[in-house]
Design an enzyme around this catalytic site. Structure first.
Site, short mmCIF file in Angstrom:
data_model
loop_
_atom_site.label_atom_id
_atom_site.label_comp_id
_atom_site.label_asym_id
_atom_site.label_seq_id
_atom_site.Cartn_x
_atom_site.Cartn_y
_atom_site.Cartn_z
N PHE A 46 -1.22 0.27 0.89
CA PHE A 46 -1.77 1.24 2.01
C PHE A 46 -0.35 1.87 2.44
O PHE A 46 0.47 1.36 2.98
CB PHE A 46 -2.56 0.89 3.18
N ASP B 51 8.18 -0.40 2.25
CA ASP B 51 7.41 0.19 3.29
C ASP B 51 7.08 -1.21 4.26
O ASP B 51 6.26 -1.87 4.30
CB ASP B 51 6.13 0.55 2.89
N LYS C 20 5.55 3.29 13.34
CA LYS C 20 4.62 2.51 14.51
C LYS C 20 5.38 1.90 15.58
O LYS C 20 5.75 2.57 16.55
CB LYS C 20 3.78 1.44 13.65
#
Length: 409
Positions: free
Chosen positions: A149, A234, A263
């Site tokens: 993801f 990531d 984030k």
């Protein structure tokens, strides 16, 4: 026509109905309407309090409205918020220097969202492949992992194997090869003369906090280095203290060529992301080849720098490691008591609920009624990712509440 010009308070039910009427249905939120928050706790419009065990998918690693981050935002709001990169601003240099110090990498490409960081890294990797590695024009490939993801853009969902993310959004961008996660032989077989990069999450978050075997990340580093291709890690969810270290790759003492952050980098206040990498790799970008109006804006840089100040002390990394052991022990006691299996690294866990008891959504709704907020993923799995500011008593209480919900089910 109904008017709300008077701004009369509306109930949770009224607000949810209004959202469903006016918002695209690309989310299925739990039926709670948050109006206020502080630390690890949120409060709905009726004043009910809930312990936040999701922390905005790790965007709120430092809790809601951390005083140092709020102060940094307020201070910058009174001075300067946006220039675009057409001009320099007085906050960006310190932000880039802080990222270099924190990560051990040379340069930063500032962006806004996680998906933008991923897309930017893919562009950089392709240009690097053509200009440095010598891959034939328009032949560059990137190796990705099953269960990945990395965002929701059409390019990214094109190499997802989640049908819910993909269906109805093609045609997709070519140039990606998918291999099983945690499978070094398969990765080695997929790398050839066209490979620009390998894009891997050190821990797969959306898949249910899937933690690879010890040695996998070191193996990825060794394979990519030997083949002369880039490793893009990531760490948009796993990074910045979540797993008990600043970066999840630190658990194996390795460093990627390009590191993706987001984030928590914005402190839960503003969207901030970054591609941090080697100078010779990010150096392939030239003026006009990539850009972002808001990327590197002074408000984002000010908040991001305050986040880096918090991490520089090591306090939050240590808390995640110490409380992670508490979380691990609590979840271990629930195995065969409604929990089939779980995976935990620092203050991050994927918990597989016995499907006979209910789906992850079912358990999330039952926990909501008990004052605990979690998020389901992939059927009967729930994710736990509380703010790193949570106390041991609050964490223990959340696990006890989960145990109570499971026993009732």
């Amino acid at each position: 026509m109904t008017s709300h010009a008077s701004h009369a308070p509306r109930s949770s039910a009224e607000l949810i109905r209004a959202e469903e009427s006016r918002l695209a249905h690309n989310y299925h939120p739990l039926p709670v309407v948050v109006a206020r928050a502080e630390g690890a706790w949120v409060e709905d419009v009726e004043g009910r309090r809930y312990l936040d065990m999701l922390a905005g998918y790790s965007a709120l690693n430092f809790g809601h409205r951390h005083p140092a981050l709020v102060e940094a935002a307020h201070r910058q709001l009174d001075r300067l918020t946006l220039t675009s990169r057409a001009f320099h601003n007085d906050r960006l240099a310190a932000f880039a220097e802080g990222l270099a110090e924190l990560t051990g990498l040379d340069m930063t490409l500032p962006m806004n969202t996680g998906a933008e960081a991923v897309e930017s890294a893919l562009k950089v990797a392709r240009r690097w492949a053509y200009r440095v590695r010598g891959v034939a024009p328009d032949r560059a490939t990137v190796v990705v992992a099953e269960g990945n993801f990395h965002g929701r853009t059409t390019t990214i969902v094109g190499f997802s194997d989640d049908p819910e993310a993909r269906d109805g959004f093609g045609p997709f961008t070519s140039g990606f090869r998918t291999v099983p996660y945690n499978d070094l032989p398969a990765l080695a077989a997929a790398i050839d003369e066209t490979t620009a990069a390998v894009l891997i999450e050190p821990i797969q978050g959306e898949a249910g906090v899937v933690i690879p075997d010890d040695g996998y990340l070191a193996g990825v580093r060794e394979l990519t280095s030997r083949a002369g291709v880039l490793w893009i890690a990531d760490e948009i969810q796993s990074g910045l203290g979540r797993t008990g270290t600043t970066l999840a790759v630190e658990h194996e003492g390795v460093l990627p060529d390009l590191l993706l952050l987001g984030k928590a980098l914005g402190g839960g206040i503003v969207p901030v992301s970054a591609v941090v990498g080697r100078r010779d790799v990010l150096g392939v970008l030239t003026p006009g080849s990539h850009g972002s109006t808001f990327g590197g804006n002074p408000l984002a840089a000010a908040v991001g720098s305050a986040v880096l100040d918090l991490l520089r002390t090591g306090t939050y990394q240590r808390r995640a490691a110490e409380l992670g052991r508490v979380l691990d022990a609590g979840l271990s006691a629930l195995v065969d008591e409604g929990v089939v299996a779980y995976r935990c690294r620092g203050l991050w866990a994927g918990v597989d609920i016995d499907p006979a008891i209910g789906t992850g959504r079912d358990i999330g709704e039952r926990l909501l009624h008990e004052g605990v907020l979690v998020k389901d993923t992939h059927g009967s799995t729930i994710r736990l990712a509380p703010p790193l500011t949570i106390t041991e008593d609050e964490l223990t209480g959340a696990v006890e509440t989960l145990a109570k919900v499971l026993s009732r089910a």
